[in-house]
Design a protein around this motif. Structure first.
Motif, PDB file in Angstrom:
ATOM      1  N   ASP A  14     -15.155  -5.906   4.424  1.00  0.00           N
ATOM      2  CA  ASP A  14     -15.932  -5.307   5.514  1.00  0.00           C
ATOM      3  C   ASP A  14     -15.953  -3.784   5.441  1.00  0.00           C
ATOM      4  O   ASP A  14     -16.287  -3.108   6.406  1.00  0.00           O
ATOM      5  N   TRP A  37     -16.532  -0.082   2.759  1.00  0.00           N
ATOM      6  CA  TRP A  37     -17.033   0.487   1.510  1.00  0.00           C
ATOM      7  C   TRP A  37     -15.904   1.180   0.768  1.00  0.00           C
ATOM      8  O   TRP A  37     -15.010   1.769   1.382  1.00  0.00           O
ATOM      9  N   HIS A  52     -23.589   6.838   4.221  1.00  0.00           N
ATOM     10  CA  HIS A  52     -24.871   6.474   4.829  1.00  0.00           C
ATOM     11  C   HIS A  52     -25.902   6.114   3.764  1.00  0.00           C
ATOM     12  O   HIS A  52     -26.664   5.146   3.928  1.00  0.00           O
ATOM     13  N   SER A  94     -25.310   4.887   0.777  1.00  0.00           N
ATOM     14  CA  SER A  94     -24.928   3.592   0.200  1.00  0.00           C
ATOM     15  C   SER A  94     -25.370   2.451   1.108  1.00  0.00           C
ATOM     16  O   SER A  94     -25.901   1.434   0.646  1.00  0.00           O
ATOM     17  N   GLN A  95     -25.135   2.606   2.416  1.00  0.00           N
ATOM     18  CA  GLN A  95     -25.546   1.578   3.370  1.00  0.00           C
ATOM     19  C   GLN A  95     -27.068   1.394   3.371  1.00  0.00           C
ATOM     20  O   GLN A  95     -27.573   0.267   3.408  1.00  0.00           O
ATOM     21  N   GLU A  96     -27.796   2.505   3.295  1.00  0.00           N
ATOM     22  CA  GLU A  96     -29.259   2.445   3.305  1.00  0.00           C
ATOM     23  C   GLU A  96     -29.788   1.775   2.035  1.00  0.00           C
ATOM     24  O   GLU A  96     -30.740   0.982   2.091  1.00  0.00           O
ATOM     25  N   GLN A 102     -28.208  -0.464   0.109  1.00  0.00           N
ATOM     26  CA  GLN A 102     -27.926  -1.896   0.149  1.00  0.00           C
ATOM     27  C   GLN A 102     -28.861  -2.607   1.119  1.00  0.00           C
ATOM     28  O   GLN A 102     -29.362  -3.709   0.832  1.00  0.00           O
ATOM     29  N   ALA A 103     -29.125  -1.990   2.248  1.00  0.00           N
ATOM     30  CA  ALA A 103     -30.042  -2.590   3.225  1.00  0.00           C
ATOM     31  C   ALA A 103     -31.462  -2.644   2.651  1.00  0.00           C
ATOM     32  O   ALA A 103     -32.180  -3.629   2.840  1.00  0.00           O
ATOM     33  N   PHE A 104     -31.860  -1.618   1.933  1.00  0.00           N
ATOM     34  CA  PHE A 104     -33.208  -1.565   1.351  1.00  0.00           C
ATOM     35  C   PHE A 104     -33.388  -2.628   0.274  1.00  0.00           C
ATOM     36  O   PHE A 104     -34.406  -3.322   0.224  1.00  0.00           O
ATOM     37  N   GLY A 148     -31.540  -5.356  -0.080  1.00  0.00           N
ATOM     38  CA  GLY A 148     -31.419  -6.673   0.533  1.00  0.00           C
ATOM     39  C   GLY A 148     -30.356  -7.560  -0.067  1.00  0.00           C
ATOM     40  O   GLY A 148     -30.343  -8.766   0.178  1.00  0.00           O
ATOM     41  N   ARG A 196     -25.985  -7.471  -1.829  1.00  0.00           N
ATOM     42  CA  ARG A 196     -24.778  -6.702  -2.111  1.00  0.00           C
ATOM     43  C   ARG A 196     -24.895  -6.071  -3.492  1.00  0.00           C
ATOM     44  O   ARG A 196     -25.229  -6.756  -4.466  1.00  0.00           O
ATOM     45  N   SER A 222     -24.278  -9.712  -5.871  1.00  0.00           N
ATOM     46  CA  SER A 222     -24.222 -10.736  -4.827  1.00  0.00           C
ATOM     47  C   SER A 222     -23.801 -12.096  -5.362  1.00  0.00           C
ATOM     48  O   SER A 222     -23.276 -12.924  -4.621  1.00  0.00           O
TER      49      SER A 222
END
Length: 412
Positions: free
Chosen positions: A139, A141, A170, A172-174, A176-178, A180, A182, A204
């Motif tokens: 959970d 980074w 921030h 890295s989070q963006e 991974q979210a972009f 879609g 891991r 993933s």
């Protein structure tokens, strides 16, 4: 067409489209090298001055099925000749230096067979700075920092949950979210502090228990036990006694020059067969064991014995060249074998030179590289203990690290 691109090029293109700070790059497929078709590459390189360096990154269509760092990336000149040279070096390295690593991944990780001539390259400007690898573990980074070659005083690679700049978290989070899924992200922080995204890898599908550890762990209240194990691993052992090996080579040389007492003739082929046998033993051990430890034993400097062996047949030039070439090649074969071990046990003079992927890539979460050593002032004492206790190739050994970070090694 996008699906035909190697993962490395495909994800960089996606991130570029997503307005992330990806350096300008171009993907050159193997077909362009075969046809000598470099118009797009010439236009790309034309943006830079002749003395500007670029980096050529491996981009094989099957590379995503192999561990990060299996194939090379090389700095080179920003011209067609430099890119051709870099690709040849990448392919040559895969056929020689990385041959054992590729073979082991095909055996243990079910990596697919590949044609090295299908190797493409990604070309981007060379950015001087620190390499940072980011990925989500459980959970949180983690960020792995590699050395910055621009600094004269270097430090070892290290891992932290707190990056030097919160913007890196921030970003890295963006990313991974972009994307879609891991992913493992490689950044370069330039000497001016600008952060570039230079690689992303889909992780993933990698089955890593470490990710699920926090979710499946149940905390209890105590334990009663007789045997206490702390930081601990068990490994099959390969004993690399280069002193004994070079003494065998020297003995064979003596038999060639002076003859044997039993009257049998020793030939250069007998000598070369001895060297090849040592290399075969290492390769077979690496193929039979996915994880293994290497114990480097030496009662004196092996370089001295190497020089004696290498020059013993100087007065026989017709066969000396064959021996010198075989011994030189053998040094590289030992390095390739050592590079595949995840546990090195040796005197403090030796250490594993870790690149970004070796130090904190996704594949090191469950099996990090350990370099276990003894101090030089205890060298003779420790070596005598290993010989007295009869440590030998094929033994299974345990390495245990106590709360004071002091390791111990014993046979099982």
């Amino acid at each position: 067409m996008e699906k035909m691109l190697p993962e490395k090029a495909r994800l960089l293109a996606l991130l570029k489209q997503g307005n992330f700070n990806v350096p300008d790059f171009i993907y050159i497929p193997a077909e362009d090298f075969e046809k000598d078709s470099f118009k797009e590459l010439e236009d790309f390189l034309g943006r830079f001055s002749d003395d500007f360096k670029v980096i050529a990154r491996s981009a094989h269509p099957m590379e995503e099925y192999y561990k990060g760092g299996t194939f090379d990336s090389l700095e080179t000149y920003a011209d067609i000749g430099g890119i051709k040279y870099a690709r040849k070096r990448i392919i040559k390295s895969a056929r020689k230096a990385k041959k054992l690593a590729i073979m082991r991944q095909q055996i243990f990780n079910n990596a697919p067979e590949l044609k090295l001539d299908d190797m493409g390259v990604i070309v981007m400007p060379f950015i001087s700075g620190a390499s940072i690898m980011a990925k989500m573990v459980g959970d949180h980074w983690e960020f792995g920092y590699s050395m910055d070659r621009s600094h004269k005083v270097q430090r070892d690679p290290y891992i932290t949950n707190t990056p030097h700049d919160i913007k890196l978290l921030h970003m890295s989070q963006e990313i991974q979210a972009f994307l879609g899924f891991r992913c493992e992200i490689e950044f370069i922080v330039s000497t001016t502090g600008e952060v570039f995204v230079v690689q992303a890898k889909d992780i993933s599908s990698i089955d890593t228990r470490a990710f699920k550890d926090s979710e499946t762990r149940i905390k209890l209240d105590g334990v009663r036990r007789i045997r206490r194990r702390r930081n601990y691993r068990e490994r099959p052992l390969f004993v690399m006694d280069n002193n004994a090996f070079y003494l065998e080579v020297i003995s064979k040389c003596e038999d060639i020059v002076l003859g044997r007492e039993d009257g049998e003739k020793t030939t250069i082929e007998d000598l070369l067969s001895l060297i090849r046998g040592y290399e075969r033993d290492m390769e077979e051990f690496a193929i039979w064991h996915e994880r293994y430890a290497v114990l480097r034993l030496s009662t004196r400097d092996p370089k001295e014995l190497y020089q004696v062996a290498n020059h013993y047949l100087d007065e026989y030039p017709e066969i000396h060249g064959q021996l010198a070439k075989a011994l030189h090649t053998n040094l590289y074969q030992m390095d390739y074998f050592l590079a595949e071990a995840d546990t090195l046990i040796a005197k403090d003079k030796f250490r594993i030179n870790l690149c970004s992927h070796d130090a904190y890539g996704i594949d090191t979460l469950r099996n990090p590289v350990w370099s276990v050593y003894w101090n030089m002032d205890r060298h003779d004492e420790v070596i005598k203990s290993f010989f007295r206790l009869g440590f030998k190739t094929g033994d299974t050994i345990a390495v245990e690290i106590d709360p004071d970070e002091k390791p111990s090694v014993h046979k099982l």
